[in-house]
Design an enzyme around this catalytic site. Structure first.
Site, PDB file in Angstrom:
ATOM      1  N   GLY A  55     -13.812   8.975  -8.245  1.00 49.92           N
ATOM      2  CA  GLY A  55     -13.598   8.034  -7.143  1.00 49.92           C
ATOM      3  C   GLY A  55     -13.274   8.740  -5.834  1.00 49.92           C
ATOM      4  CB  SER A  71      -0.466   1.130  -3.249  1.00 52.51           C
ATOM      5  OG  SER A  71      -0.707   0.434  -2.056  1.00 52.51           O
ATOM      6  CE1 TYR A  79      -4.743  -1.565  -6.417  1.00 52.54           C
ATOM      7  CE2 TYR A  79      -3.657  -2.146  -4.352  1.00 52.54           C
ATOM      8  CZ  TYR A  79      -4.167  -1.190  -5.214  1.00 52.54           C
ATOM      9  OH  TYR A  79      -4.069   0.130  -4.880  1.00 52.54           O
ATOM     10  CE  LYS A 104      -2.498   0.986  -7.736  1.00 51.32           C
ATOM     11  NZ  LYS A 104      -3.056   2.012  -8.627  1.00 51.32           N
ATOM     12  CG  LEU A 107     -10.072  -0.673  10.342  1.00 49.37           C
ATOM     13  CD1 LEU A 107     -10.851  -1.853  10.916  1.00 49.37           C
ATOM     14  CD2 LEU A 107      -8.730  -0.518  11.072  1.00 49.37           C
ATOM     15  CG  ASP A 161      -3.902  -8.124   6.502  1.00 51.55           C
ATOM     16  OD1 ASP A 161      -3.951  -7.740   5.322  1.00 51.55           O
ATOM     17  OD2 ASP A 161      -4.855  -8.009   7.304  1.00 51.55           O
TER      18      ASP A 161
HETATM   19  P1  NAD Z   1     -11.868   4.451  -6.455  1.00 53.27           P
HETATM   20  O1  NAD Z   1     -12.279   3.101  -6.941  1.00 53.27           O
HETATM   21  O2  NAD Z   1     -12.780   5.180  -5.546  1.00 53.27           O
HETATM   22  O3  NAD Z   1     -11.531   5.396  -7.707  1.00 53.27           O
HETATM   23  C1  NAD Z   1     -11.065   4.901  -8.930  1.00 53.27           C
HETATM   24  C2  NAD Z   1     -11.930   5.498 -10.025  1.00 53.27           C
HETATM   25  O4  NAD Z   1     -11.471   5.027 -11.288  1.00 53.27           O
HETATM   26  C3  NAD Z   1     -13.406   5.078  -9.918  1.00 53.27           C
HETATM   27  O5  NAD Z   1     -14.220   6.241  -9.976  1.00 53.27           O
HETATM   28  C4  NAD Z   1     -13.632   4.187 -11.137  1.00 53.27           C
HETATM   29  O6  NAD Z   1     -14.942   4.314 -11.642  1.00 53.27           O
HETATM   30  C5  NAD Z   1     -12.571   4.714 -12.106  1.00 53.27           C
HETATM   31  N1  NAD Z   1     -12.096   3.739 -13.100  1.00 53.27           N
HETATM   32  C6  NAD Z   1     -11.611   2.492 -12.880  1.00 53.27           C
HETATM   33  N2  NAD Z   1     -11.263   1.928 -14.059  1.00 53.27           N
HETATM   34  C7  NAD Z   1     -11.548   2.841 -15.039  1.00 53.27           C
HETATM   35  C8  NAD Z   1     -11.424   2.847 -16.451  1.00 53.27           C
HETATM   36  N3  NAD Z   1     -10.955   1.784 -17.121  1.00 53.27           N
HETATM   37  N4  NAD Z   1     -11.811   3.939 -17.132  1.00 53.27           N
HETATM   38  C9  NAD Z   1     -12.301   5.033 -16.479  1.00 53.27           C
HETATM   39  N5  NAD Z   1     -12.439   5.081 -15.139  1.00 53.27           N
HETATM   40  C10 NAD Z   1     -12.065   3.987 -14.429  1.00 53.27           C
HETATM   41  O7  NAD Z   1     -10.429   4.277  -5.775  1.00 53.27           O
HETATM   42  P2  NAD Z   1      -9.612   5.283  -4.859  1.00 53.27           P
HETATM   43  O8  NAD Z   1      -9.631   4.750  -3.479  1.00 53.27           O
HETATM   44  O9  NAD Z   1     -10.028   6.665  -5.116  1.00 53.27           O
HETATM   45  O10 NAD Z   1      -8.157   5.012  -5.430  1.00 53.27           O
HETATM   46  C11 NAD Z   1      -7.628   5.782  -6.495  1.00 53.27           C
HETATM   47  C12 NAD Z   1      -6.290   5.198  -6.918  1.00 53.27           C
HETATM   48  O11 NAD Z   1      -5.433   5.146  -5.785  1.00 53.27           O
HETATM   49  C13 NAD Z   1      -6.377   3.763  -7.445  1.00 53.27           C
HETATM   50  O12 NAD Z   1      -5.456   3.615  -8.499  1.00 53.27           O
HETATM   51  C14 NAD Z   1      -5.950   2.937  -6.251  1.00 53.27           C
HETATM   52  O13 NAD Z   1      -5.376   1.709  -6.647  1.00 53.27           O
HETATM   53  C15 NAD Z   1      -4.925   3.845  -5.598  1.00 53.27           C
HETATM   54  N6  NAD Z   1      -4.762   3.588  -4.166  1.00 53.27           N
HETATM   55  C16 NAD Z   1      -5.838   3.606  -3.348  1.00 53.27           C
HETATM   56  C17 NAD Z   1      -5.679   3.333  -1.994  1.00 53.27           C
HETATM   57  C18 NAD Z   1      -6.872   3.311  -1.059  1.00 53.27           C
HETATM   58  O14 NAD Z   1      -6.740   2.786   0.045  1.00 53.27           O
HETATM   59  N7  NAD Z   1      -8.022   3.870  -1.417  1.00 53.27           N
HETATM   60  C19 NAD Z   1      -4.410   3.068  -1.482  1.00 53.27           C
HETATM   61  C20 NAD Z   1      -3.320   3.078  -2.353  1.00 53.27           C
HETATM   62  C21 NAD Z   1      -3.516   3.341  -3.702  1.00 53.27           C
HETATM   63  N1  UDP Z   2      -8.870  -4.928   9.277  1.00 52.66           N
HETATM   64  C1  UDP Z   2      -9.669  -5.544  10.215  1.00 52.66           C
HETATM   65  N2  UDP Z   2     -10.980  -5.738   9.904  1.00 52.66           N
HETATM   66  C2  UDP Z   2     -11.538  -5.347   8.735  1.00 52.66           C
HETATM   67  C3  UDP Z   2     -10.707  -4.711   7.793  1.00 52.66           C
HETATM   68  C4  UDP Z   2      -9.376  -4.520   8.090  1.00 52.66           C
HETATM   69  O1  UDP Z   2      -9.205  -5.925  11.288  1.00 52.66           O
HETATM   70  O2  UDP Z   2     -12.743  -5.578   8.519  1.00 52.66           O
HETATM   71  C5  UDP Z   2      -7.444  -4.682   9.614  1.00 52.66           C
HETATM   72  C6  UDP Z   2      -6.447  -5.304   8.661  1.00 52.66           C
HETATM   73  O3  UDP Z   2      -6.142  -6.620   9.051  1.00 52.66           O
HETATM   74  C7  UDP Z   2      -5.260  -4.333   8.773  1.00 52.66           C
HETATM   75  C8  UDP Z   2      -5.934  -2.982   9.024  1.00 52.66           C
HETATM   76  O4  UDP Z   2      -7.238  -3.283   9.521  1.00 52.66           O
HETATM   77  O5  UDP Z   2      -4.477  -4.656   9.915  1.00 52.66           O
HETATM   78  C9  UDP Z   2      -6.073  -2.117   7.764  1.00 52.66           C
HETATM   79  O6  UDP Z   2      -6.716  -2.885   6.762  1.00 52.66           O
HETATM   80  P1  UDP Z   2      -7.152  -2.240   5.358  1.00 52.66           P
HETATM   81  O7  UDP Z   2      -7.743  -3.352   4.542  1.00 52.66           O
HETATM   82  O8  UDP Z   2      -8.002  -1.041   5.620  1.00 52.66           O
HETATM   83  O9  UDP Z   2      -5.780  -1.728   4.744  1.00 52.66           O
HETATM   84  P2  UDP Z   2      -4.468  -2.536   4.285  1.00 52.66           P
HETATM   85  O10 UDP Z   2      -4.469  -3.885   4.936  1.00 52.66           O
HETATM   86  O11 UDP Z   2      -4.574  -2.615   2.823  1.00 52.66           O
HETATM   87  O12 UDP Z   2      -3.325  -1.711   4.755  1.00 52.66           O
END
Ligand code: NAD
Ligand code: UDP
Length: 335
Positions: free
Chosen positions: A10, A124, A148, A152, A199, A294
């Site tokens: 991912g 998160s 979601y 967490k 975003l 939000d």
């Molecule tokens: P992503 O979706 O790109 O990566 C997650 C990976 O997990 C994917 O490759 C998916 O195929 C794999 N996966 C999901 N369920 C699975 C399963 N049951 N078995 C095997 N593989 C599985 O997401 P990311 O943005 O890289 O996020 C990684 C982690 O960080 C996640 O737990 C997400 O909730 C957390 N997180 C992400 C963000 C963000 O903004 N990207 C913010 C806070 C927390």
């Molecule tokens: N946002 C926006 N337009 C979009 C996506 C997000 O204005 O198409 C805004 C959203 O309201 C927030 C910020 O961008 O204020 C970050 O949003 P994102 O979904 O990336 O992260 P999160 O809200 O989970 O922190």
């Protein structure tokens, strides 16, 4: 160390694998490609020129997952695998609870069985809920406003209970703020399926003309320009935080939460204007109503990570905007 990386194909996982390999760790990735593409594995090899193991396994398939533990002497796990779309989690709560929680139960059972007791978990900033003021501190009360976020919060609680039951675990709960950017090579990056929820991928898809214009959700927040404020962090800085967490718990036990953010509050309009200026591209936008759920402002106090992990961000907003655009413009259709 020999590190198992669940969800390593991912967005954040792939960048972390690159940093682990660059630091000479051995890596075993497990992913089912439910939200990623096999091509990422070739790109990781290309960037690092290093080998790693890969298993196409669903974490929910305990029998197949156990083979990974049988075949490898794992020292520590970084657990990224999970579903992450807030809106989808409201539509499909059972699927989110099942995938995120059950996979973690199975992982922890296997880790226990094979005496692997070092775990870094992807949490998160969403666990701070709606009722705290920024800068957010690890000690603030936690809550969730959607399934979601609830997964967490529940996993943090469960891992806390796991440690209480067995003090030989070392567990880092990393609370990510808003990861954006991509590897500086432009070869790996964020590759959302369908219409982006977040975003930055929306901005880059407007820039590459896949989408007509950005909708800015809310311009009447109590912030410096009325748009929502977040703490955007370069994904490579975030990836490095995982290695610092592994190092901390290599010879220590405990369960600890850490904010990983820059501490800077950036509004939607700040980000749009920075992206336009740095990359010299146009981002047409319209101001629309707020998105449900939000908060106005969300940014980190990351002093605990500095003090206890010796981690701080190194990359600037300019790096984030430049690297996001390099990835998107070189790979307009993703992998
Ligand atoms: P992503 O979706 O790109 O990566 C997650 C990976 O997990 C994917 O490759 C998916 O195929 C794999 N996966 C999901 N369920 C699975 C399963 N049951 N078995 C095997 N593989 C599985 O997401 P990311 O943005 O890289 O996020 C990684 C982690 O960080 C996640 O737990 C997400 O909730 C957390 N997180 C992400 C963000 C963000 O903004 N990207 C913010 C806070 C927390
Ligand atoms: N946002 C926006 N337009 C979009 C996506 C997000 O204005 O198409 C805004 C959203 O309201 C927030 C910020 O961008 O204020 C970050 O949003 P994102 O979904 O990336 O992260 P999160 O809200 O989970 O922190």
């Amino acid at each position: 160390m020999k590190v198992l990386v669940t969800g390593g194909a991912g967005y954040i996982g792939s960048h972390t694998v690159v940093e682990l390999l660059n630091d000479n760790h051995e890596v075993i990735i497990v992913d089912n490609f439910s939200n990623s593409n096999p091509e990422v594995l070739n790109r990781i090899k290309e960037i690092t020129n290093k080998e790693f193991k890969f298993y196409e396994v669903d974490l929910l398939d305990e029998e197949k997952f156990e083979k990974v533990f049988k075949e490898n002497q794992i020292d520590a796990t970084i657990h990224f695998a999970g579903y992450k779309a807030v809106g989808e989690s409201v539509e499909k709560p059972i699927s989110y609870y099942h995938n995120n929680l059950t996979s973690t139960f199975i992982l922890c059972d296997l880790m226990k069985k094979y005496s692997v007791k070092k775990l870094v978990f992807s949490s998160s900033a969403t666990v701070y809920g709606m009722n705290n003021s920024s800068p957010l501190l690890e000690t603030m009360p936690l809550s969730a406003t959607n399934p979601y976020g609830m997964t967490k919060l529940m996993i943090e609680q469960i891992l806390g209970d796991l440690y209480k039951s067995d003090n030989s675990w070392g567990i880092a709960l990393l609370r990510y703020f808003n990861p954006i950017g991509a590897h500086e090579s432009g070869r790996i990056g964020e590759n959302p399926n369908g219409i982006p929820n977040n975003l930055m991928p929306y901005i880059t898809q407007v820039a590459v003309k896949k989408r007509e214009k950005l909708s800015i959700f809310g311009s009447d927040y109590d912030t410096h320009d009325g748009t929502g404020v977040r703490d955007y962090i370069h994904v490579v800085d975030l990836a490095k935080g995982h290695i610092k967490a592994l190092e901390k718990f290599e010879n220590e036990t405990g369960v600890e939460a850490f904010n990983l953010g820059t501490g800077d509050g950036i509004s939607v309009l700040d980000l749009v204007n920075a992206f336009k200026g740095i990359n010299n591209v146009d981002i047409p936008y319209e101001l629309v109503s707020r998105r449900a759920g939000d908060v106005a402002t969300c940014y980190a106090d990351s002093s605990k990570a500095l003090k206890e992990l010796n981690w701080k961000t190194e990359k600037s907003l300019e790096d984030m905007c430049r690297d996001s655009w390099k990835w998107q413009s070189n790979n307009p259709n993703g992998y």
